[in-house]
Motif scaffolding. Sequence first.
Motif, PDB file in Angstrom:
ATOM      1  N   VAL A   1     -12.560   2.663   9.712  1.00  0.00           N
ATOM      2  CA  VAL A   1     -11.938   3.424   8.659  1.00  0.00           C
ATOM      3  C   VAL A   1     -10.597   3.042   8.283  1.00  0.00           C
ATOM      4  CG1 VAL A   1     -11.312   5.718   8.683  1.00  0.00           C
ATOM      5  CG2 VAL A   1     -13.324   5.160   9.296  1.00  0.00           C
ATOM      6  N   PHE A   2      -9.931   2.480   9.411  1.00  0.00           N
ATOM      7  CA  PHE A   2      -8.510   2.336   9.176  1.00  0.00           C
ATOM      8  C   PHE A   2      -8.016   1.553   8.048  1.00  0.00           C
ATOM      9  CE2 PHE A   2      -4.220   0.328  10.103  1.00  0.00           C
ATOM     10  CZ  PHE A   2      -3.635   1.384  10.286  1.00  0.00           C
ATOM     11  N   ASP A   3      -8.739   0.634   7.579  1.00  0.00           N
ATOM     12  CA  ASP A   3      -8.254  -0.222   6.573  1.00  0.00           C
ATOM     13  C   ASP A   3      -8.472   0.491   5.123  1.00  0.00           C
ATOM     14  OD1 ASP A   3      -7.336  -2.218   7.833  1.00  0.00           O
ATOM     15  OD2 ASP A   3      -9.007  -3.466   7.751  1.00  0.00           O
ATOM     16  N   LEU A   4      -9.536   1.109   4.962  1.00  0.00           N
ATOM     17  CA  LEU A   4      -9.977   1.848   3.863  1.00  0.00           C
ATOM     18  C   LEU A   4      -8.760   3.186   3.844  1.00  0.00           C
ATOM     19  CD1 LEU A   4     -13.617   2.455   3.660  1.00  0.00           C
ATOM     20  CD2 LEU A   4     -12.229   0.998   2.044  1.00  0.00           C
ATOM     21  N   TYR A   5      -8.438   3.807   4.871  1.00  0.00           N
ATOM     22  CA  TYR A   5      -7.450   4.893   5.017  1.00  0.00           C
ATOM     23  C   TYR A   5      -6.119   4.321   4.383  1.00  0.00           C
ATOM     24  CZ  TYR A   5      -4.300   8.252   6.818  1.00  0.00           C
ATOM     25  OH  TYR A   5      -3.148   9.067   7.036  1.00  0.00           O
ATOM     26  N   LYS A   6      -5.768   3.148   4.995  1.00  0.00           N
ATOM     27  CA  LYS A   6      -4.407   2.544   4.482  1.00  0.00           C
ATOM     28  C   LYS A   6      -4.568   2.182   3.250  1.00  0.00           C
ATOM     29  CE  LYS A   6      -1.851  -1.396   5.827  1.00  0.00           C
ATOM     30  NZ  LYS A   6      -1.762  -2.618   6.981  1.00  0.00           N
TER      31      LYS A   6
ATOM     32  N   SER B   1      -3.596  10.856  -8.907  1.00  0.00           N
ATOM     33  CA  SER B   1      -4.246  10.090  -7.882  1.00  0.00           C
ATOM     34  C   SER B   1      -5.089   8.939  -8.561  1.00  0.00           C
ATOM     35  CB  SER B   1      -5.256  10.986  -7.160  1.00  0.00           C
ATOM     36  OG  SER B   1      -4.618  11.647  -5.932  1.00  0.00           O
ATOM     37  N   SER B   2      -4.994   7.750  -8.115  1.00  0.00           N
ATOM     38  CA  SER B   2      -5.527   6.681  -8.701  1.00  0.00           C
ATOM     39  C   SER B   2      -7.017   6.645  -8.844  1.00  0.00           C
ATOM     40  CB  SER B   2      -5.002   5.269  -8.440  1.00  0.00           C
ATOM     41  OG  SER B   2      -5.421   5.051  -7.082  1.00  0.00           O
ATOM     42  N   THR B   3      -7.641   5.977  -9.691  1.00  0.00           N
ATOM     43  CA  THR B   3      -9.116   5.963  -9.614  1.00  0.00           C
ATOM     44  C   THR B   3      -9.610   5.296  -8.326  1.00  0.00           C
ATOM     45  OG1 THR B   3      -9.207   5.722 -12.146  1.00  0.00           O
ATOM     46  CG2 THR B   3     -11.035   5.239 -10.745  1.00  0.00           C
ATOM     47  N   THR B   4      -8.869   4.180  -8.007  1.00  0.00           N
ATOM     48  CA  THR B   4      -9.146   3.334  -6.773  1.00  0.00           C
ATOM     49  C   THR B   4      -8.992   4.338  -5.354  1.00  0.00           C
ATOM     50  OG1 THR B   4      -8.051   1.611  -7.722  1.00  0.00           O
ATOM     51  CG2 THR B   4      -8.266   1.557  -5.285  1.00  0.00           C
ATOM     52  N   ALA B   5      -8.092   5.129  -5.626  1.00  0.00           N
ATOM     53  CA  ALA B   5      -7.865   6.019  -4.515  1.00  0.00           C
ATOM     54  C   ALA B   5      -8.857   7.061  -4.455  1.00  0.00           C
ATOM     55  CB  ALA B   5      -6.534   6.885  -4.497  1.00  0.00           C
ATOM     56  N   LYS B   6      -9.279   7.693  -5.594  1.00  0.00           N
ATOM     57  CA  LYS B   6     -10.388   8.704  -5.512  1.00  0.00           C
ATOM     58  C   LYS B   6     -11.835   7.994  -5.089  1.00  0.00           C
ATOM     59  CE  LYS B   6      -8.492  11.526  -9.324  1.00  0.00           C
ATOM     60  NZ  LYS B   6      -8.554  11.677 -10.639  1.00  0.00           N
ATOM     61  N   GLN B   7     -12.317   6.743  -5.327  1.00  0.00           N
ATOM     62  CA  GLN B   7     -13.236   6.147  -4.783  1.00  0.00           C
ATOM     63  C   GLN B   7     -13.216   5.880  -3.468  1.00  0.00           C
ATOM     64  OE1 GLN B   7     -15.927   5.525  -6.939  1.00  0.00           O
ATOM     65  NE2 GLN B   7     -14.851   6.551  -8.609  1.00  0.00           N
ATOM     66  N   ILE B   8     -12.083   5.551  -2.959  1.00  0.00           N
ATOM     67  CA  ILE B   8     -11.919   5.247  -1.457  1.00  0.00           C
ATOM     68  C   ILE B   8     -12.231   6.464  -0.604  1.00  0.00           C
ATOM     69  CG2 ILE B   8     -10.521   4.459   0.455  1.00  0.00           C
ATOM     70  CD1 ILE B   8      -9.383   2.411  -1.730  1.00  0.00           C
ATOM     71  N   ILE B   9     -11.621   7.818  -1.056  1.00  0.00           N
ATOM     72  CA  ILE B   9     -11.580   8.826  -0.658  1.00  0.00           C
ATOM     73  C   ILE B   9     -13.244   9.410  -0.518  1.00  0.00           C
ATOM     74  CG2 ILE B   9     -10.908  11.327  -1.104  1.00  0.00           C
ATOM     75  CD1 ILE B   9      -8.167  10.566  -1.748  1.00  0.00           C
ATOM     76  N   GLY B  10     -13.836   9.123  -1.628  1.00  0.00           N
ATOM     77  CA  GLY B  10     -15.280   9.437  -1.601  1.00  0.00           C
ATOM     78  C   GLY B  10     -16.028   8.553  -0.310  1.00  0.00           C
ATOM     79  N   GLN B  11     -15.544   7.404  -0.156  1.00  0.00           N
ATOM     80  CA  GLN B  11     -16.224   6.704   0.792  1.00  0.00           C
ATOM     81  C   GLN B  11     -15.743   7.202   2.135  1.00  0.00           C
ATOM     82  OE1 GLN B  11     -15.480   2.176   0.377  1.00  0.00           O
ATOM     83  NE2 GLN B  11     -15.824   2.411  -1.727  1.00  0.00           N
ATOM     84  N   LEU B  12     -14.675   7.578   2.550  1.00  0.00           N
ATOM     85  CA  LEU B  12     -13.876   8.332   3.551  1.00  0.00           C
ATOM     86  C   LEU B  12     -14.718   9.309   3.870  1.00  0.00           C
ATOM     87  CD1 LEU B  12     -10.296   7.382   3.396  1.00  0.00           C
ATOM     88  CD2 LEU B  12     -11.863   6.220   4.895  1.00  0.00           C
TER      89      LEU B  12
ATOM     90  N   SER C   1       6.951   9.730  -0.065  1.00  0.00           N
ATOM     91  CA  SER C   1       5.571   9.443  -0.923  1.00  0.00           C
ATOM     92  C   SER C   1       4.478   9.015   0.197  1.00  0.00           C
ATOM     93  CB  SER C   1       5.761   8.271  -1.836  1.00  0.00           C
ATOM     94  OG  SER C   1       6.804   8.508  -3.038  1.00  0.00           O
ATOM     95  N   LEU C   2       4.556   8.284   1.037  1.00  0.00           N
ATOM     96  CA  LEU C   2       3.516   7.860   2.101  1.00  0.00           C
ATOM     97  C   LEU C   2       3.168   8.861   2.885  1.00  0.00           C
ATOM     98  CD1 LEU C   2       1.615   5.596   3.134  1.00  0.00           C
ATOM     99  CD2 LEU C   2       3.545   5.005   4.677  1.00  0.00           C
ATOM    100  N   VAL C   3       4.300   9.730   3.493  1.00  0.00           N
ATOM    101  CA  VAL C   3       3.840  10.941   4.233  1.00  0.00           C
ATOM    102  C   VAL C   3       2.843  11.962   3.266  1.00  0.00           C
ATOM    103  CG1 VAL C   3       4.624  13.042   5.172  1.00  0.00           C
ATOM    104  CG2 VAL C   3       5.609  10.901   5.906  1.00  0.00           C
ATOM    105  N   ALA C   4       3.397  12.063   2.048  1.00  0.00           N
ATOM    106  CA  ALA C   4       2.644  13.086   1.276  1.00  0.00           C
ATOM    107  C   ALA C   4       1.114  12.602   1.094  1.00  0.00           C
ATOM    108  CB  ALA C   4       3.468  13.136  -0.037  1.00  0.00           C
ATOM    109  N   ALA C   5       1.088  11.287   0.734  1.00  0.00           N
ATOM    110  CA  ALA C   5      -0.144  10.778   0.464  1.00  0.00           C
ATOM    111  C   ALA C   5      -1.155  10.681   1.709  1.00  0.00           C
ATOM    112  CB  ALA C   5      -0.082   8.931   0.016  1.00  0.00           C
ATOM    113  N   GLU C   6      -0.690  10.480   2.985  1.00  0.00           N
ATOM    114  CA  GLU C   6      -1.485  10.712   4.005  1.00  0.00           C
ATOM    115  C   GLU C   6      -2.088  11.846   4.166  1.00  0.00           C
ATOM    116  OE1 GLU C   6      -0.759   8.271   7.905  1.00  0.00           O
ATOM    117  OE2 GLU C   6       1.370   8.171   7.221  1.00  0.00           O
TER     118      GLU C   6
ATOM    119  N   PHE D   1      -2.530  14.035   1.889  1.00  0.00           N
ATOM    120  CA  PHE D   1      -3.552  14.220   0.820  1.00  0.00           C
ATOM    121  C   PHE D   1      -4.514  13.762   1.165  1.00  0.00           C
ATOM    122  CE2 PHE D   1      -5.692  13.005  -3.033  1.00  0.00           C
ATOM    123  CZ  PHE D   1      -5.437  13.953  -3.998  1.00  0.00           C
ATOM    124  N   VAL D   2      -4.620  12.455   1.618  1.00  0.00           N
ATOM    125  CA  VAL D   2      -6.052  11.686   2.166  1.00  0.00           C
ATOM    126  C   VAL D   2      -6.638  12.545   3.216  1.00  0.00           C
ATOM    127  CG1 VAL D   2      -6.981   9.815   3.172  1.00  0.00           C
ATOM    128  CG2 VAL D   2      -5.376   9.591   1.126  1.00  0.00           C
ATOM    129  N   GLN D   3      -5.917  12.900   4.303  1.00  0.00           N
ATOM    130  CA  GLN D   3      -6.506  13.671   5.369  1.00  0.00           C
ATOM    131  C   GLN D   3      -7.105  14.898   4.856  1.00  0.00           C
ATOM    132  OE1 GLN D   3      -3.766  13.616   8.945  1.00  0.00           O
ATOM    133  NE2 GLN D   3      -3.192  11.539   8.407  1.00  0.00           N
TER     134      GLN D   3
END
Length: 118
Positions: free
Chosen positions: A60-65, A84-95, A35-40, A42-44
């Motif tokens: 960037v690292f803390d937001l990425y994590k 994907s959670s709303t939290t993750a979507k918001q953080i991805i926007g910031q990233l 799940s973590l590999v897939a999430a990384e 996805f984010v990248q």
Amino acid sequence: MANYLSVDDGLKRSLGYLDDDDLLDDASITRLQSSLVAAENFVQRAVGDADESFYKSDDVFDLYKLACFAIAGNWFTHPSSANSSTTAKQIIGQLRARYDEVIINGSTSGSVPAEHGN
């Protein structure tokens, strides 16, 4: 895609498990890691993957994590129905905004690589 995180970097604790929790058998650990590999990945892919040092930078690292853990935790907990959670979507926007600023536009202010990851 590069992987910078492991389940022992806080993912277990974010899901309510201790690092050496007996409730997590080998199959659960494997699911967590997958799940973590897939999430990384996805984010990248959502943010950009042209420069691996971007994700290791101090600003960037803390937001990425956090984004990766939010996604991986959701996929681990709800494997058949997770989005994907709303939290993750918001953080991805910031990233994405930071990625555009640093990688695409060439700004390097505040983007000194840290000693995070592998």
